[in-house]
Scaffold this motif. Structure first.
Motif, PDB file in Angstrom:
ATOM      1  N   GLU A 173       0.842  -1.195   0.000  1.00 32.12           N
ATOM      2  CA  GLU A 173       0.000   0.000   0.000  1.00 32.12           C
ATOM      3  C   GLU A 173       0.880   1.248   0.000  1.00 32.12           C
ATOM      4  O   GLU A 173       1.804   1.376   0.810  1.00 32.12           O
ATOM      5  CB  GLU A 173      -0.923  -0.001   1.222  1.00 32.12           C
ATOM      6  N   GLY A 174       0.615   2.154  -0.917  1.00 31.68           N
ATOM      7  CA  GLY A 174       1.386   3.389  -0.987  1.00 31.68           C
ATOM      8  C   GLY A 174       2.756   3.213  -1.607  1.00 31.68           C
ATOM      9  O   GLY A 174       3.633   4.050  -1.401  1.00 31.68           O
ATOM     10  N   THR A 175       2.949   2.144  -2.369  1.00 28.13           N
ATOM     11  CA  THR A 175       4.245   1.909  -3.010  1.00 28.13           C
ATOM     12  C   THR A 175       4.093   1.916  -4.524  1.00 28.13           C
ATOM     13  O   THR A 175       2.993   1.788  -5.058  1.00 28.13           O
ATOM     14  CB  THR A 175       4.858   0.567  -2.570  1.00 28.13           C
ATOM     15  N   TYR A 176       5.233   2.055  -5.204  1.00 22.81           N
ATOM     16  CA  TYR A 176       5.285   2.046  -6.662  1.00 22.81           C
ATOM     17  C   TYR A 176       6.292   0.979  -7.073  1.00 22.81           C
ATOM     18  O   TYR A 176       7.504   1.180  -6.906  1.00 22.81           O
ATOM     19  CB  TYR A 176       5.718   3.414  -7.201  1.00 22.81           C
ATOM     20  N   PRO A 177       5.825  -0.158  -7.565  1.00 18.02           N
ATOM     21  CA  PRO A 177       6.764  -1.236  -7.935  1.00 18.02           C
ATOM     22  C   PRO A 177       7.818  -0.748  -8.914  1.00 18.02           C
ATOM     23  O   PRO A 177       7.540   0.057  -9.807  1.00 18.02           O
ATOM     24  CB  PRO A 177       5.842  -2.282  -8.578  1.00 18.02           C
ATOM     25  N   LEU A 178       9.027  -1.242  -8.737  1.00 23.70           N
ATOM     26  CA  LEU A 178      10.113  -0.825  -9.618  1.00 23.70           C
ATOM     27  C   LEU A 178       9.854  -1.312 -11.032  1.00 23.70           C
ATOM     28  O   LEU A 178       9.540  -2.491 -11.242  1.00 23.70           O
ATOM     29  CB  LEU A 178      11.446  -1.408  -9.128  1.00 23.70           C
ATOM     30  N   PRO A 179       9.969  -0.435 -12.033  1.00 25.57           N
ATOM     31  CA  PRO A 179       9.807  -0.880 -13.425  1.00 25.57           C
ATOM     32  C   PRO A 179      10.955  -1.794 -13.833  1.00 25.57           C
ATOM     33  O   PRO A 179      12.020  -1.804 -13.196  1.00 25.57           O
ATOM     34  CB  PRO A 179       9.810   0.425 -14.219  1.00 25.57           C
ATOM     35  N   GLU A 180      10.751  -2.540 -14.894  1.00 25.54           N
ATOM     36  CA  GLU A 180      11.766  -3.499 -15.339  1.00 25.54           C
ATOM     37  C   GLU A 180      13.094  -2.814 -15.663  1.00 25.54           C
ATOM     38  O   GLU A 180      14.176  -3.361 -15.385  1.00 25.54           O
ATOM     39  CB  GLU A 180      11.256  -4.266 -16.574  1.00 25.54           C
ATOM     40  N   ALA A 181      13.045  -1.620 -16.248  1.00 24.26           N
ATOM     41  CA  ALA A 181      14.281  -0.906 -16.586  1.00 24.26           C
ATOM     42  C   ALA A 181      15.084  -0.569 -15.341  1.00 24.26           C
ATOM     43  O   ALA A 181      16.322  -0.569 -15.359  1.00 24.26           O
ATOM     44  CB  ALA A 181      13.952   0.371 -17.365  1.00 24.26           C
ATOM     45  N   GLN A 182      14.392  -0.276 -14.241  1.00 27.19           N
ATOM     46  CA  GLN A 182      15.073   0.039 -12.984  1.00 27.19           C
ATOM     47  C   GLN A 182      15.666  -1.225 -12.361  1.00 27.19           C
ATOM     48  O   GLN A 182      16.816  -1.242 -11.909  1.00 27.19           O
ATOM     49  CB  GLN A 182      14.095   0.694 -12.017  1.00 27.19           C
ATOM     50  N   ARG A 183      14.883  -2.306 -12.330  1.00 25.69           N
ATOM     51  CA  ARG A 183      15.360  -3.550 -11.737  1.00 25.69           C
ATOM     52  C   ARG A 183      16.563  -4.095 -12.501  1.00 25.69           C
ATOM     53  O   ARG A 183      17.467  -4.691 -11.922  1.00 25.69           O
ATOM     54  CB  ARG A 183      14.230  -4.586 -11.708  1.00 25.69           C
ATOM     55  N   ASP A 184      16.563  -3.891 -13.815  1.00 26.94           N
ATOM     56  CA  ASP A 184      17.645  -4.415 -14.639  1.00 26.94           C
ATOM     57  C   ASP A 184      18.967  -3.721 -14.346  1.00 26.94           C
ATOM     58  O   ASP A 184      20.030  -4.259 -14.655  1.00 26.94           O
ATOM     59  CB  ASP A 184      17.288  -4.249 -16.121  1.00 26.94           C
ATOM     60  N   ARG A 185      18.921  -2.546 -13.763  1.00 27.59           N
ATOM     61  CA  ARG A 185      20.158  -1.822 -13.452  1.00 27.59           C
ATOM     62  C   ARG A 185      20.792  -2.267 -12.134  1.00 27.59           C
ATOM     63  O   ARG A 185      21.909  -1.877 -11.826  1.00 27.59           O
ATOM     64  CB  ARG A 185      19.904  -0.312 -13.437  1.00 27.59           C
ATOM     65  N   PHE A 186      20.075  -3.040 -11.364  1.00 25.14           N
ATOM     66  CA  PHE A 186      20.657  -3.628 -10.155  1.00 25.14           C
ATOM     67  C   PHE A 186      21.378  -4.907 -10.554  1.00 25.14           C
ATOM     68  O   PHE A 186      20.786  -5.808 -11.154  1.00 25.14           O
ATOM     69  CB  PHE A 186      19.577  -3.933  -9.122  1.00 25.14           C
ATOM     70  N   MET A 187      22.649  -4.999 -10.225  1.00 26.82           N
ATOM     71  CA  MET A 187      23.427  -6.183 -10.577  1.00 26.82           C
ATOM     72  C   MET A 187      22.874  -7.424  -9.902  1.00 26.82           C
ATOM     73  O   MET A 187      22.808  -8.497 -10.512  1.00 26.82           O
ATOM     74  CB  MET A 187      24.890  -5.980 -10.189  1.00 26.82           C
ATOM     75  N   ALA A 188      22.461  -7.287  -8.644  1.00 28.84           N
ATOM     76  CA  ALA A 188      21.987  -8.459  -7.905  1.00 28.84           C
ATOM     77  C   ALA A 188      20.878  -8.063  -6.952  1.00 28.84           C
ATOM     78  O   ALA A 188      20.804  -6.921  -6.497  1.00 28.84           O
ATOM     79  CB  ALA A 188      23.140  -9.115  -7.134  1.00 28.84           C
ATOM     80  N   ARG A 189      20.039  -9.031  -6.676  1.00 25.96           N
ATOM     81  CA  ARG A 189      19.011  -8.877  -5.641  1.00 25.96           C
ATOM     82  C   ARG A 189      19.239  -9.959  -4.596  1.00 25.96           C
ATOM     83  O   ARG A 189      19.405 -11.138  -4.926  1.00 25.96           O
ATOM     84  CB  ARG A 189      17.606  -9.023  -6.227  1.00 25.96           C
ATOM     85  N   LEU A 190      19.225  -9.553  -3.335  1.00 24.54           N
ATOM     86  CA  LEU A 190      19.418 -10.506  -2.246  1.00 24.54           C
ATOM     87  C   LEU A 190      18.229 -10.464  -1.299  1.00 24.54           C
ATOM     88  O   LEU A 190      17.658  -9.399  -1.042  1.00 24.54           O
ATOM     89  CB  LEU A 190      20.693 -10.180  -1.461  1.00 24.54           C
ATOM     90  N   THR A 191      17.857 -11.616  -0.821  1.00 21.30           N
ATOM     91  CA  THR A 191      16.837 -11.728   0.216  1.00 21.30           C
ATOM     92  C   THR A 191      17.550 -12.082   1.512  1.00 21.30           C
ATOM     93  O   THR A 191      18.179 -13.138   1.606  1.00 21.30           O
ATOM     94  CB  THR A 191      15.804 -12.812  -0.146  1.00 21.30           C
TER      95      THR A 191
END
Length: 333
Positions: free
Chosen positions: A163-181
């Motif tokens: 709620e109240g968030t804006y999911p990151l677009p694909e172009a933005q996510r693609d600029r992150f080298m890695a995602r960690l949980t």
């Protein structure tokens, strides 16, 4: 252009520095050595890192701990819906004394930028990061300013509270080298955490073990590691497989291939090797590729995540037949 692979002394110095960085972070973030190792690898690969998990598991603490181990400039951004692009990049201020405009840089003009809850910013504000993360520069009022090197963005987001968030677009996510949980710690790690933070914040005792100039040297060293043609083909095969997988609507981009190889080189350098092994690529495939993919409706309904699909691809793509890097070979930059 061919460049000589790193010397033994260069690799030894790199390993010593990264071991000290990791040891420092692990005094604060306990029980997550694998995550800490990949975080440092992203720094050496000159990429950007997305930390995605529920609140309270240590995402921001991990980012702050990394920043504390390096004597460099640090920018902190708390993303909110009313944040403007100029709040990130900076503004031009008119000085009546000189009758000229003076540029006042924003928090993005730092070696390490910590962005908390990035998905709470509007798409317009998120887009201000695109140029900075890809080209290491920012354009303000038609003038382009170079960002300091090395430049690392560590952003956090909460995937549960939407709620109240804006999911990151694909172009933005693609600029992150890695995602960690980050995940919840083990029982023993959580007990250690209670002991460490019962009377004081361990972040306050963390001291720098290196500086930005030395990190930049290590970045250049890691880039010069040798990657055999078979290893490069293996990287491309993994990325290409995502584009034809029936469980995916969107596969990985060529940028993913470049960043997977750079991250693998950094991980190999941290192990003291002057060449990349398929094991390095496999270890990083899920963190580097999964967040760039979009699962098909059928895959989502069957409960398969993009991480599951990447793991399946890694399991079925054959390893290169010859991956050892002869000592006399020269690596491409």
């Amino acid at each position: 252009m061919l460049q000589a692979v790193p010397t033994t002394s260069e690799l030894t110095e790199l390993v010593e520095t990264t071991d000290q960085i990791r040891a420092g972070i692990e005094t604060v973030v306990t029980g997550r050595s694998e995550i800490v190792g990949i975080t440092v690898a992203v720094l050496l690969a000159e990429g950007h890192l997305l930390l995605e998990d529920v609140p309270g598991v240590g995402k921001t603490t991990l980012a702050k701990a990394l920043a504390r181990t390096i004597a460099c400039s640090v920018g902190r951004i708390q993303f909110t819906p009313d944040l403007l692009p100029s709040d990130l990049t900076g503004v031009n201020i008119y000085r009546s004394q000189t009758h000229e405009f003076e540029f006042r840089p924003g928090p993005l003009f730092a070696h390490i930028v910590i962005g908390d809850e990035i998905n709470r910013a509007s798409p317009k504000t998120q887009s201000a990061l695109l140029e900075c993360m890809q080209e290491t520069q920012a354009t303000v009022d038609g003038k382009t300013y170079a960002l300091p090197r090395p430049f690392l963005v560590i952003a956090t987001q909460n995937p549960v509270e939407m709620e109240g968030t804006y999911p990151l677009p694909e172009a933005q996510r693609d600029r992150f080298m890695a995602r960690l949980t980050v995940g919840y710690p083990s029982l023993d790690a959580e007990l250690d955490m209670l002991d460490l933070q019962e009377t004081a914040d361990p972040l306050g005792a963390l001291r720098p073990v290196t500086d930005a100039a030395q990190v930049a040297q290590h970045v250049a060293t890691a880039r010069r590691l040798y990657a055999a043609p078979g290893v490069k083909r293996y990287v491309v095969d993994l990325v290409t497989a995502t584009r034809g997988d029936t469980g995916l609507r969107l596969g990985a981009s060529p940028r993913a291939s470049i960043q997977l190889l750079r991250a693998a080189k950094a991980l190999a350098a941290m192990s003291g090797r002057d060449h990349v092994l398929p094991d390095d690529v496999q270890r990083l495939a899920e963190p580097v590729l999964a967040h760039r993919l979009i699962a098909s409706t059928e895959a989502r309904l069957s409960g398969r995540s993009t991480s599951d699909i990447v793991q399946d691809i890694v399991a079925r793509i054959p390893l290169p037949s010859s991956s050892a890097a002869p000592r006399e070979r020269r690596a491409t930059g």
